[in-house]
Design an enzyme around this catalytic site. Structure first.
Site, mmCIF file in Angstrom:
data_model
loop_
_atom_site.group_PDB
_atom_site.id
_atom_site.type_symbol
_atom_site.label_atom_id
_atom_site.label_comp_id
_atom_site.label_asym_id
_atom_site.label_seq_id
_atom_site.Cartn_x
_atom_site.Cartn_y
_atom_site.Cartn_z
ATOM 1 N N LEU A 107 -7.153 14.630 -1.453
ATOM 2 C CA LEU A 107 -7.601 13.259 -1.666
ATOM 3 C C LEU A 107 -7.002 12.465 -0.517
ATOM 4 C CD1 LEU A 107 -9.200 11.469 -3.648
ATOM 5 C CD2 LEU A 107 -7.072 11.031 -4.869
ATOM 6 N N ASP A 108 -7.847 11.743 0.211
ATOM 7 C CA ASP A 108 -7.398 11.046 1.415
ATOM 8 C C ASP A 108 -6.139 10.234 1.166
ATOM 9 O OD1 ASP A 108 -9.590 12.052 2.705
ATOM 10 O OD2 ASP A 108 -10.799 10.251 2.444
ATOM 11 N N LYS A 109 -5.313 10.124 2.184
ATOM 12 C CA LYS A 109 -4.076 9.354 2.093
ATOM 13 C C LYS A 109 -4.352 7.919 1.665
ATOM 14 C CE LYS A 109 -0.077 7.879 4.831
ATOM 15 N NZ LYS A 109 0.605 7.959 6.150
ATOM 16 N N ASP A 110 -5.440 7.327 2.159
ATOM 17 C CA ASP A 110 -5.754 5.932 1.850
ATOM 18 C C ASP A 110 -6.415 5.762 0.482
ATOM 19 O OD1 ASP A 110 -4.780 5.227 4.345
ATOM 20 O OD2 ASP A 110 -6.736 5.453 5.304
ATOM 21 N N SER A 111 -6.760 6.875 -0.162
ATOM 22 C CA SER A 111 -7.441 6.818 -1.463
ATOM 23 C C SER A 111 -6.439 7.037 -2.587
ATOM 24 C CB SER A 111 -8.539 7.876 -1.522
ATOM 25 O OG SER A 111 -9.450 7.718 -0.458
#
Length: 294
Positions: A107-111
């Site tokens: 899961l993306d770092k920004d998500s």
């Protein structure tokens, strides 16, 4: 060679049978057998040893199977889904679980939102191999008003990363918010899809993976998956170990490049992939541009 032995009295104590001091007394009384011989004070236990106390086995010499752990974690933004603990803000250090675990997928770092962690390598392989089959649901907020055109084009597939995304389910929740359900997991897929239509993602939360919903797990917290939930997941991916991943069809590089120049005002035919049974139409996009000029 690393010594993984421990003192025999500690081993007996760790089983919950009695305290260390009481274990020493049992050994003095000749009531403890280690590998078919009377135990002595100071003996050490090594995994695989046979230990009996008063005729009952505390260890039968067979290695214990590690208990499988399955966690559902509500990842905050800023946490990186990596097992490399040298990376600041890594998910393993953040959770600080006492056993070795690893995330399933990413899961993306920004998500933020739902991600599974486990020590079961078999289920990881099955879920990832079945990645084009199981659903993942997201709530996304963008920087501009959502239009019917945006929803329609997103649902039918978007050319990114030299391919075209699979058709997906998408619905509008608010002026700037939509829900999307994917059956694949390309790198930063939703963000790239939105960027293609000149939308910027302001927030992205995964709220469901397969049969598991985020529900009331607080941000930064986790819970164990229930036996029923695990059984349902196993059922969903039971055939995945026998099925190789299907190759993703790639879009024509020229068409995808020209599509970007056309400011998105492009008919569906311009993005159609060549059929296996028919020869691909030549220059479908060029014909469209030519006809449009007339």
């Amino acid at each position: 060679m690393q010594d993984d032995s421990i003192s025999l009295n500690k081993f007996i104590s760790d089983t919950g049978y009695c305290s260390r001091r009481e274990a020493d007394e049992l050994i003095r009384q000749g009531r403890v057998i280690l590998n078919n011989e009377l135990a002595q004070l100071g003996n050490r236990y090594t995994p695989g040893d046979i230990v009996e106390v008063d005729g009952s086995y505390l260890s039968n010499g067979k290695p214990k199977k590690e208990k499988k752990v399955y966690l559902a974690f509500n990842k905050p933004a800023g946490i990186t889904c990596t097992t490399d603990t040298n990376i600041a803000g890594n998910i393993i250090t953040y959770i600080n679980y006492p056993k070795r675990i690893f995330p399933i997928g990413r899961l993306d770092k920004d998500s933020e939102g739902l991600i599974f962690l486990t020590n079961d390598g078999d289920i990881v392989n099955k879920i990832l191999r079945a990645s084009n089959e199981h659903e993942k649901e997201y709530i996304v907020r963008v920087n501009k008003s959502i239009t019917p055109y945006f929803l329609e084009k997103m649902s039918k597939g978007v050319p990114i990363l030299d391919t075209v995304t699979l058709p997906c389910k998408i619905s509008k929740l608010g002026n700037h918010t939509f829900k999307i359900v994917l059956k694949q997991g390309l790198n930063r897929q939703i963000r790239r899809m939105c960027e293609y239509f000149e939308f910027e993602v302001e927030s992205l939360k995964r709220v469901r993976i397969m049969n598991i919903a985020l529900d009331k797990i607080a941000l930064g917290k986790w819970r164990y998956l229930s036996d029923v939930e695990i059984a349902q997941i196993e059922s969903m991916v039971k055939d995945s170990s026998k099925t190789a991943l299907k190759p993703i069809k790639k879009a024509k590089p020229v068409e995808a490049k020209n599509a970007k120049k056309a400011k998105l005002d492009i008919p569906k035919e311009a993005f159609e992939l060549p059929s296996k049974s028919k020869k691909p139409k030549q220059s479908s996009f060029k014909e469209y541009r030519k006809n449009k000029k007339r």
